[in-house]
Every structure is written in C-alpha cells, then in structure tokens.
Design an enzyme around this catalytic site. Structure first.
Site, PDB file in Angstrom:
ATOM      1  N   ASP A  50       0.869  -1.180   0.000  1.00 27.48           N
ATOM      2  CA  ASP A  50       0.000   0.000   0.000  1.00 27.48           C
ATOM      3  C   ASP A  50       0.906   1.230   0.000  1.00 27.48           C
ATOM      4  O   ASP A  50       1.576   1.516   0.989  1.00 27.48           O
ATOM      5  CB  ASP A  50      -0.885  -0.038   1.262  1.00 27.48           C
ATOM      6  CG  ASP A  50      -1.971   1.025   1.231  1.00 27.48           C
ATOM      7  OD1 ASP A  50      -1.880   1.970   0.441  1.00 27.48           O
ATOM      8  OD2 ASP A  50      -2.921   0.890   2.034  1.00 27.48           O
ATOM      9  N   LEU A  51       0.943   1.924  -1.109  1.00 26.72           N
ATOM     10  CA  LEU A  51       1.842   3.070  -1.214  1.00 26.72           C
ATOM     11  C   LEU A  51       1.342   4.235  -0.359  1.00 26.72           C
ATOM     12  O   LEU A  51       0.131   4.450  -0.239  1.00 26.72           O
ATOM     13  CB  LEU A  51       1.956   3.506  -2.684  1.00 26.72           C
ATOM     14  CG  LEU A  51       2.572   2.440  -3.597  1.00 26.72           C
ATOM     15  CD1 LEU A  51       2.249   2.717  -5.060  1.00 26.72           C
ATOM     16  CD2 LEU A  51       4.071   2.356  -3.376  1.00 26.72           C
ATOM     17  N   TYR A  55      -0.896   9.689  -4.762  1.00 27.78           N
ATOM     18  CA  TYR A  55      -0.903  10.824  -5.705  1.00 27.78           C
ATOM     19  C   TYR A  55       0.085  11.906  -5.257  1.00 27.78           C
ATOM     20  O   TYR A  55       0.786  12.506  -6.066  1.00 27.78           O
ATOM     21  CB  TYR A  55      -2.307  11.440  -5.824  1.00 27.78           C
ATOM     22  CG  TYR A  55      -3.353  10.580  -6.508  1.00 27.78           C
ATOM     23  CD1 TYR A  55      -3.078   9.295  -6.963  1.00 27.78           C
ATOM     24  CD2 TYR A  55      -4.646  11.079  -6.718  1.00 27.78           C
ATOM     25  CE1 TYR A  55      -4.050   8.528  -7.577  1.00 27.78           C
ATOM     26  CE2 TYR A  55      -5.622  10.321  -7.330  1.00 27.78           C
ATOM     27  CZ  TYR A  55      -5.329   9.039  -7.760  1.00 27.78           C
ATOM     28  OH  TYR A  55      -6.299   8.304  -8.368  1.00 27.78           O
ATOM     29  N   ARG A  87      -0.449  16.356   6.697  1.00 27.25           N
ATOM     30  CA  ARG A  87      -1.156  15.568   7.715  1.00 27.25           C
ATOM     31  C   ARG A  87      -0.750  15.984   9.117  1.00 27.25           C
ATOM     32  O   ARG A  87      -1.563  15.920  10.051  1.00 27.25           O
ATOM     33  CB  ARG A  87      -0.891  14.074   7.502  1.00 27.25           C
ATOM     34  CG  ARG A  87      -1.629  13.570   6.268  1.00 27.25           C
ATOM     35  CD  ARG A  87      -1.538  12.076   6.064  1.00 27.25           C
ATOM     36  NE  ARG A  87      -1.876  11.797   4.668  1.00 27.25           N
ATOM     37  CZ  ARG A  87      -2.211  10.606   4.202  1.00 27.25           C
ATOM     38  NH1 ARG A  87      -2.237   9.553   5.009  1.00 27.25           N
ATOM     39  NH2 ARG A  87      -2.514  10.456   2.917  1.00 27.25           N
ATOM     40  N   ASP A 142      -2.979   2.132  -6.015  1.00 29.42           N
ATOM     41  CA  ASP A 142      -1.883   2.208  -5.048  1.00 29.42           C
ATOM     42  C   ASP A 142      -1.728   0.966  -4.175  1.00 29.42           C
ATOM     43  O   ASP A 142      -0.954   0.981  -3.224  1.00 29.42           O
ATOM     44  CB  ASP A 142      -2.031   3.449  -4.173  1.00 29.42           C
ATOM     45  CG  ASP A 142      -3.216   3.337  -3.222  1.00 29.42           C
ATOM     46  OD1 ASP A 142      -4.181   2.622  -3.550  1.00 29.42           O
ATOM     47  OD2 ASP A 142      -3.178   3.966  -2.152  1.00 29.42           O
ATOM     48  N   GLU A 143      -2.454  -0.088  -4.476  1.00 26.99           N
ATOM     49  CA  GLU A 143      -2.325  -1.313  -3.673  1.00 26.99           C
ATOM     50  C   GLU A 143      -2.111  -2.521  -4.576  1.00 26.99           C
ATOM     51  O   GLU A 143      -2.649  -2.604  -5.677  1.00 26.99           O
ATOM     52  CB  GLU A 143      -3.580  -1.532  -2.818  1.00 26.99           C
ATOM     53  CG  GLU A 143      -3.820  -0.442  -1.784  1.00 26.99           C
ATOM     54  CD  GLU A 143      -5.054  -0.731  -0.918  1.00 26.99           C
ATOM     55  OE1 GLU A 143      -5.461  -1.900  -0.818  1.00 26.99           O
ATOM     56  OE2 GLU A 143      -5.594   0.239  -0.373  1.00 26.99           O
TER      57      GLU A 143
END
Length: 699
Positions: A50-51, A55, A87, A142-143
DNA sequence: ATGGGTCCT
DNA sequence: AGGACCC
C-alpha cells in the site's frame, strides 16, 4: 473495547471450529521434513503493498520542491490525498478544500483530476512486483496483493540453518521480532521478501509504502496499515483474533460495504464479534448461502480467495463531474473532450475496443449522489480499427454520433435536464496482433484469456510504431509476433481460425470504402428508434467529408441538427482539419508520458510503451532479479520485455507462470525452441544474424 | 464526494 | 444495465 473474559471464552469455540479446517497446519511448524509434496492445502504467504499517499508522492517526484511544503491533491472541491507534512497539520483524506485551507492556510494544491501520471506510476509498481513473482493483483492504483508462497518455499529449501533468523519490520502485537521467527519461518521469509520489494520500489521508482505479511489477502491488507508511513507488519496466526477484534466496526472489514453494513446493522450486528457469533442460518436467510458464509469467514479473518493476476485492464474510461450541465451542446462538447482523451489512451493501450458505454449521473434532490445510468453499444469495427490505428480525430468524430445516440436514449432533451457527471468507457478490449511474414502472410489467432475468449485479428500493417528508429520498431514488431504465436499454441484448439479477409483491408480505408462497408455495420445501437431515409440530400451535403452520410441519415433529426450546428461544425468537424489537429494535439499532450518520472530515473525514449519499466532497469540491469526467486524467465531481456505493450507483457507473464518448467530450462525442450525459431523467422529482415536470441540471455 | 476500477446479478 | 465492492 472491552471484552469481558467471558466473551473471550465464548469465542474460543468459534475460532477453533473455523480455523481447524479452514487453515491447515503451518508447514513452518514442522520445518524438519519440509515435504509439502502433499499438495495444496498449505498455508499461503500473502503480501499486501500500500503506497503512502500515492498521488502526493507522484507529484513530489515530479516536483521535489513540493516535498517540503504541505501538499494537497485536489479533485474538484476536495483534497483526495495529501502528503505527510500536510497531515501533521491536521489534514485528512477527502477533506473539502475550504476546510483544508482553513486548517492549513499555506497548503499547496496540485490538481489531480488527470490520472495519467498516477496510472503510469501505478503500473510501474505492479510490473516491478510482477518481475519478482507473477501472482500480483492490483487493488486501485496504489495497492497490490502478491502470493509469494512459492518464493518462500524456494528460499526455505535453500535456507541453511538459520537460528539467528528474524522478522523484518514489525510483528503485529509482538514485542520483538526475534522471539518467534523460527516458529513461523515462512512468514518470516515473507517479511524479508516484503522488505526487499519495498526497497526495490523505493530505489527504482522512488516510492515509499507499507506492506502487510499474512496468510491471506484479508489479513495482509488489514495488517499492512498497522504502522503507517513506510513500514511493514507481519501478522502471526496466533494474533488473527486480536486484529479482527480490534476493528472498530464491521464496515472496516474489506468486503463489507455501506449496504452490507446497513443490512447487518438491521440484524443488530455492529462489531466484528457480533458477526462472528451470529448464527449462520440467520445470516443465510438475509444474504443467501455463499454471501452469508463469506461474511462470516471475513469476520473470522478467513479468506480463501486467491491472488488473481490482474493483467491488463478490462476497460478504459474517462469521466468528468460538474455542478450542472443542462444543454445538449455542452454535453456534446464534453463528450467530445472526454472521447479525445480516451481514444488516445486506447490507442496507447494497443488493443481494440468492441464496446462503448456512456454513463451519466443526473442531478436530483433525492437521488443526488448515487445512481448512474448507462447505455452501451457495439463499436463498428471500422471505428475500432481507427482507434487502434491511432487515427484519433476520425475515430472521435465517428464515435460522437454513437455517444449522442446513447445520450438521447437516456435523456429526453426536449425536457429540462441537469447532469452532474459524464463518463465514457471502452470495454470488451481485444488484442490485435499483426503478424506479417513479409509477403502478405496474414495469420489470425484465437486465444482464451483468463476471463473470456478474445479474437486476435490481424492487420496487414503496423501503424502504431511511432518509433523513429527502424531498428527498434523492428524488434517491437516482431516480438509482438512472438507473443501472438506463443499464445496461439495453447489456445488455437478453442476455435478455428477465422478468415481475416476484412482485416486485410482494415488499416487505411478511404472514406468511400467506409461508406461501402457500412452496409454490414449499421446494425449497431443506433438503429433502434431511428428514422432513416427522411433527411434530404441538401442537408447531407453539408456534412464534412469525414462523417459517413449513411450513418448520418440513421440519426434522429435532433442529433442531425446538432451535428450541423455551427458550434459542432466549427469546433469539431472543420474540414480544414486545423482545428481537429489542434484538438488532437492538445489531447495528446495531456497524455504524454513526460520526462520527469522521478529524480532517480532517466527520461524514457519516445515511442516506448505507455507503462515502461526500462527506467528502472537501466541503472541496475545486472542486479535486476532474474534467477532464483524471480519468476521472470532468465532468458528474457528485461529491456526488450519492457518495451512491449502492457497487455502483451501481462499475457506473457501469465504464460510464463504456467509454463515455468519449460521456459526456465531454455534448451531442454521443444516448445521453447520452436518458439524461438518462429520468432527468428518472423523477424525476417536484416537482423537475422543476431535474431531475437540476442535479447534472450543464457540463464 | 473524485476519477477511476473490479466482479456479480 | 444496474448494483455491489475497492481505492
């Protein structure tokens, strides 16, 4: 939250029952004999990748200055993801732009509505993983899931005494990695593989991400997010209960969506444990047999679903959403814009779509955010061929009437309408294979793809090789041929070859040819309810040369008017082609795989595949995994391989997976030799001395 | 929500 | 063709 001891005791029986037969004893538990020859029901080792904020990472690679600022990726009025700097300031995914700017006034926004760069990087990641092991399944951009059971078995067989062996990364709910490594050797080896692959993704593509290592997809996915940016976690069987029990609600279980969660809630079930303890028979009454069992299994952490190699996409679509769209002219222009982009993408893909679908979402107070409606129709083959050939402007112009017909099947434009989304989609993608022996020798093939039969039609010319370099074109072209012949060996029994007469002439028809051909094509979607024959000829005259008058006559009058409206004619159908060229060029530029793939990569040569991996390879070709753990046959040059179109590469990898023993012993068996021989013959030209063998190295 | 995708009914 | 699911 709070399980009493009683509840835990109650659950014991549930867990034992479900696991004793669904999850056989670990082989690692008895590493001595290591003979799992007793066939399949062994534990698998599944990886989930999982990146991190994918984006945002791609944009930071494209513009490294963005790494140091709070970055949000914007689509319409929402931040779909943001980097970790943002974040830290409290931003989350799917926050509205207004909220985000409020929380973080310095937030830098990048528009992420065009997915081209993300899609390209996404496939590079998948292909990198596939180069180590073919069992890779994509989930979104992305996974990726990977079944590395065989890799683990091979390492296990080669592993000398390793008492000092430990896990890489975290182990879920376990203080230290060293404690259990020898008890769960296979998972421990999986954790090493995951670490190596994450490292490869970072060094070759510049991307960080998380990984989960477990015995099935569900658990691998759940555990991968335990430690968040750029870390990995292994889940031991003894902790399955914990991880499931710690999920805050059923909705967190992958496979339980909004609707299912609501129905479960109506049954009084809100926690995972509720579902674990709920009588199966009651569940069956609500959901039916198989879904009920699946739900119960998910709650228990049981998931037998295989890692299914994703391969090339089943459909390509392009969409845009907006506040409101209420005029047919705007709709037509929007569809044109979407089609221009989609047709270019389809051309790059290399396959030929057989089906077109138009989807809309209507504005409605009650209905607002769901419910899409769609209509689809076959794509007349001459249009499909133009798409595949790269005659994009022609293709778009011919698809537009089809699209508008579909639109009018859904929307009565004599009444007020409000749309909030339009989507155009190509599906039923068929791979065209051109194999020319040099003398008009045309062959056609059928093949069984993993999911359905696809026709391999032929063409007398290759067109899509935009390569400047004849040398390169030659290799690409003949390698296509190899793929086709290779595939045909296995599948030609499925059906008998079809005449390729039409395909022979298929490539560059003049307009007059198209018109003549229409007689066989007009049974498309457009016939329903249309009223041919009433349009007068003086109107038809005004049609630009690149639209077929026969098709035009089949269209409802309203659409004919649209096509003749000044806006349409001026903007879309100018016979001078200057506007068309501008449109097409603009679309192509948007889609161009530009230079800046990453700081660690070099620019790719023009004319290579849309999803190349050669950037990765050129630095460390020698260290690229090709033997031992790698499923990539050692006699295939990764550089050449990477230049093939995506779908061809996916097919080949799938073939290699199934024919591993043969391909891995290049000189041992006939099938391989005949494959190489055909390849050499197909090459024809001056390259015979070298032949393709040049690109196939010894083991 | 966004701009994609998947498979099943 | 729609509906569910995934990101």
């Amino acid at each position: 939250m709070d399980n009493s001891e009683d509840e835990l005791e109650e659950n014991e029986a549930v867990w034992k029952n479900s696991f004793v037969d669904s999850v056989p004893l670990s082989l690692a538990a008895a590493p001595g004999p290591s003979l799992s020859k007793t066939s399949p029901p062994a534990d698998r080792v599944i990886l989930h990748f999982d990146l991190d904020c994918f984006y945002a990472q791609v944009e930071m690679i494209r513009n490294p200055a963005l790494r140091e600022v709070p970055l949000g990726i914007q689509q319409k009025y929402i931040i779909v993801t943001c980097n970790y700097v943002a974040r830290e300031q409290g931003l989350t995914k799917l926050m509205s732009v207004t909220d985000a700017k409020e929380k973080c006034p310095q937030l830098v926004l990048v528009n992420g509505e065009d997915l081209t760069h993300y899609r390209e990087m996404s496939y590079k990641v998948t292909e990198l993983l596939i180069s180590y092991c073919p069992l890779v399944e994509r989930l979104g951009f992305d996974e990726n899931f990977m079944d590395v059971t065989e890799m683990v078995e091979r390492r296990l067989a080669q592993t000398l005494e390793s008492n000092t062996f430990s896990f890489k990364g975290h182990v879920y709910n376990q203080r230290s990695a060293e404690v259990k490594a020898s008890d769960y050797l296979r998972l421990a080896l999986g954790s090493h593989i995951a670490a190596e692959l994450r490292e490869a993704i970072y060094t070759k593509l510049g991307l960080t991400g998380c990984a989960g290592i477990a015995t099935n997809k569900l658990l691998a996915k759940l555990v991968s997010g335990t430690f968040k940016p750029n870390q990995q976690t292994t889940l031991l069987p003894e902790n399955i209960r914990d991880i499931m029990g710690h999920l805050s609600s059923l909705r967190k279980v992958p496979g339980v969506g909004h609707q299912t969660a609501k129905r479960l809630q109506a049954l009084g079930l809100v926690t995972v444990k509720d579902l674990q303890l709920f009588p199966l028979t009651d569940l069956v009454r609500e959901f039916g047999g198989p879904p009920a069992q699946r739900l119960k299994n998910l709650a228990l952490g049981v998931d037998d679903s295989p890692v299914t190699p994703t391969g090339a996409p089943q459909s390509l679509s392009d969409e845009d959403s907006f506040k409101k769209m209420s005029s047919t002219k705007d709709v037509l222009e929007k569809i044109h814009q979407l089609l221009s982009s989609l047709v270019e993408r389809m051309h790059r893909d290399g396959r030929q779509p057989q089906t077109f679908r138009l989807t809309i979402r209507r504005f409605s107070a009650t209905n607002k955010w769901f419910s899409r409606e769609s209509r689809q129709c076959p794509i007349p083959s001459h249009i499909g061929q133009k798409i595949a050939a790269g005659s994009s402007d022609d293709a778009v112009v011919q698809l537009l009437p089809l699209a508008m017909k579909l639109f009018h099947k859904m929307v009565d434009s004599s009444i007020t309408f409000h749309l909030t989304l339009i989507n155009v989609c190509f599906s039923n993608l068929q791979t065209r294979r051109a194999v020319s022996g040099g003398k008009g020798c045309i062959t056609s093939f059928f093949r069984a793809s993993p999911r359905k039969i696809q026709i391999l039609s032929s063409q007398s010319q290759g067109d899509s090789s935009h390569s400047v370099d004849g040398h390169c074109t030659d290799h690409q072209f003949s390698t296509h041929g190899m793929a086709a012949q290779h595939l045909s060996l296995k599948t030609v029994t499925t059906k008998s070859p079809r005449s390729s007469e039409a395909a022979l002439h298929g490539f560059k028809w003049k307009q007059s040819t198209v018109v003549a051909e229409e007689e066989n094509q007009k049974a498309s979607c457009c016939t329903t309810g249309s009223d041919p024959g009433e349009t007068n000829d003086t109107v038809t005259h005004q049609l630009p040369a690149n639209i077929d008058p026969k098709v035009f006559k089949l269209l409802p009058e309203e659409i004919q008017k649209e096509l003749l409206s000044p806006a349409y004619v001026n903007c879309l159908l100018s016979t001078s082609d200057s506007q068309n060229i501008k449109d097409v060029t603009a679309a192509a530029n948007e889609l161009e795989p530009s230079d800046r793939v990453s700081a660690v990569n070099h620019q790719q040569p023009a004319g290579t595949s849309a999803f190349p991996v050669e950037n990765v390879l050129e630095e460390e070709k020698l260290s690229f995994p090709q033997s031992s753990d790698c499923e990539f046959p050692g006699n295939v040059d990764p550089k050449v391989f990477s230049e093939l179109p995506l779908d061809v590469r996916m097919e080949l990898m799938s073939e290699w997976k199934q024919q591993k023993p043969v391909l891995k012993a290049p000189f041992s068996r006939k099938p391989v030799r005949s494959l190489i021989t055909k390849e050499r013959n197909a090459l024809g030209k001056g390259s015979q001395t070298n032949s393709l063998l040049k690109y196939f190295k010894r083991s």
